[in-house]
Enzyme design. Sequence first.
Site, short mmCIF file in Angstrom:
data_model
loop_
_atom_site.label_atom_id
_atom_site.label_comp_id
_atom_site.label_asym_id
_atom_site.label_seq_id
_atom_site.Cartn_x
_atom_site.Cartn_y
_atom_site.Cartn_z
N GLY A 11 0.84 -1.21 0.00
CA GLY A 11 0.00 0.00 0.00
C GLY A 11 0.87 1.24 0.00
NE ARG A 72 -2.34 -4.24 -0.88
CZ ARG A 72 -1.90 -3.57 0.18
NH1 ARG A 72 -0.83 -3.96 0.81
NH2 ARG A 72 -2.56 -2.50 0.61
CG ASP A 128 -1.71 -0.19 8.24
OD1 ASP A 128 -2.55 0.70 8.05
OD2 ASP A 128 -1.73 -1.29 7.64
NE ARG A 163 -28.01 13.73 11.86
CZ ARG A 163 -28.20 14.19 10.63
NH1 ARG A 163 -27.18 14.65 9.93
NH2 ARG A 163 -29.39 14.20 10.09
N GLY A 171 -6.72 0.26 9.02
CA GLY A 171 -5.99 -0.55 10.01
C GLY A 171 -6.65 -1.91 10.08
CE LYS A 214 -19.28 13.80 26.39
NZ LYS A 214 -18.09 13.19 25.83
CB SER A 216 -21.67 15.69 18.66
OG SER A 216 -20.49 16.23 19.24
CD GLN A 255 -8.24 6.41 6.97
OE1 GLN A 255 -7.90 6.10 8.10
NE2 GLN A 255 -9.13 5.71 6.29
O1 F6P Z 1 -1.52 -1.41 4.78
C1 F6P Z 1 -2.05 -0.17 4.48
C2 F6P Z 1 -3.54 -0.24 4.25
O2 F6P Z 1 -3.99 1.05 3.93
C3 F6P Z 1 -4.36 -0.83 5.40
O3 F6P Z 1 -4.61 0.08 6.44
C4 F6P Z 1 -5.60 -1.25 4.69
O4 F6P Z 1 -6.28 -2.27 5.40
C5 F6P Z 1 -5.08 -1.75 3.37
O5 F6P Z 1 -3.83 -1.10 3.15
C6 F6P Z 1 -5.96 -1.48 2.18
O6 F6P Z 1 -5.38 -2.03 1.06
P1 F6P Z 1 -5.84 -1.76 -0.44
O7 F6P Z 1 -5.36 -0.39 -0.85
O8 F6P Z 1 -5.20 -2.84 -1.23
O9 F6P Z 1 -7.34 -1.80 -0.45
#
Ligand code: F6P
Length: 323
Positions: A11, A72, A128, A163, A171, A214, A216, A255
């Site tokens: 990734g 990968r 991660d 809400r 992760g 609260k 939210s 992210q």
């Molecule tokens: O290992 C990094 C990561 O972003 C993980 O947090 C997530 O589970 C995975 O890769 C997602 O992989 P892909 O981009 O192959 O969907």
Amino acid sequence: MKRIAVFTSGGDAPGMNAAIRAVVRSGIYNKAEVFGIMRGLEGMIDGDLIPLAADSVSNIIQRGGTILKTTRSPRFLTKEGMQTAAEKLQKHSIDGVIAIGGDGTFRAAEDFHQYSPIPFIGVPCTIDNDLSGTDYTIGYDTAINTVVQAVDKIRDTADSHNRLFFVEVMGNDSGQIALMSSIGVGAESLLIPESVTDMEHLLYVLDKGWNRAKSSCIIIVAEGDEEGGAYKVAEKVKSHFNQYDTRVTVLGHVQRGGNPTCMDRVNATRLGVAAVEALLAGRKQEMVGIINNQIAYTPFKNAVKQHPPIDAGLLKLTAILSN
Ligand code: F6P
């Protein structure tokens, strides 16, 4: 060490480009020729190498993603794949390889050593933060800042509507992003794969929040939590506690992108240079990392053996502060 190859794999993570730049420039500084292997381990099997000059990494330190592309590669995990890759590296007279990636990359690099004597050094790059042998992996700081920016925005709308939001963060088997971002956004609770989720306690926290009016609630859910993703958790909660109007947001691959933070750029630069210096010093099959602000070397097999433990003190902070 005349010819060094560098690749990115697994990734992508913000800061990979800064690490590539550091490897290329410090390789050239040390009078080596540097080659980029395109598309990670797939490109190694295909012999897809390109020469990298100092100006080929100009203006990339600030960019997310990876100019070398990434994959990968199930093909690489076969005997044939590794044998072919070994032949391709030999054909290009490569003396040492720098692998920029996470645990899958370093496992592959360790296995590959039975097919090729060429030394590998790893640079930890994954959002991660799940490798032993470094306090922080490159990309993690950017990812948690991305989460914080997004959840701050969610808090605005959650607060206006009174809400409850379940926000899913990345992760698969690591709660590090969830842990740090929960503290950063002042989340009411978090669910992570490293600890068994106590649904009773979650309901108690929500009930307490509701009773003290609260306006939210934000619950951060790591995607790999054993209760399921944020949608599943929200459904389970709703069947027992339905006071708040509830919404779910999955932050997903947002992210993984974006300009790396200064911290990720600096760490990527330090580690890229350290990786080249490690190869020149004759080191092999190790990951370079930063522990207590010092460069550290960890054999691949130890770096991937187990995830760094979750800091119990940090985990407790959310419970204390969501009162
Ligand atoms: O290992 C990094 C990561 O972003 C993980 O947090 C997530 O589970 C995975 O890769 C997602 O992989 P892909 O981009 O192959 O969907």
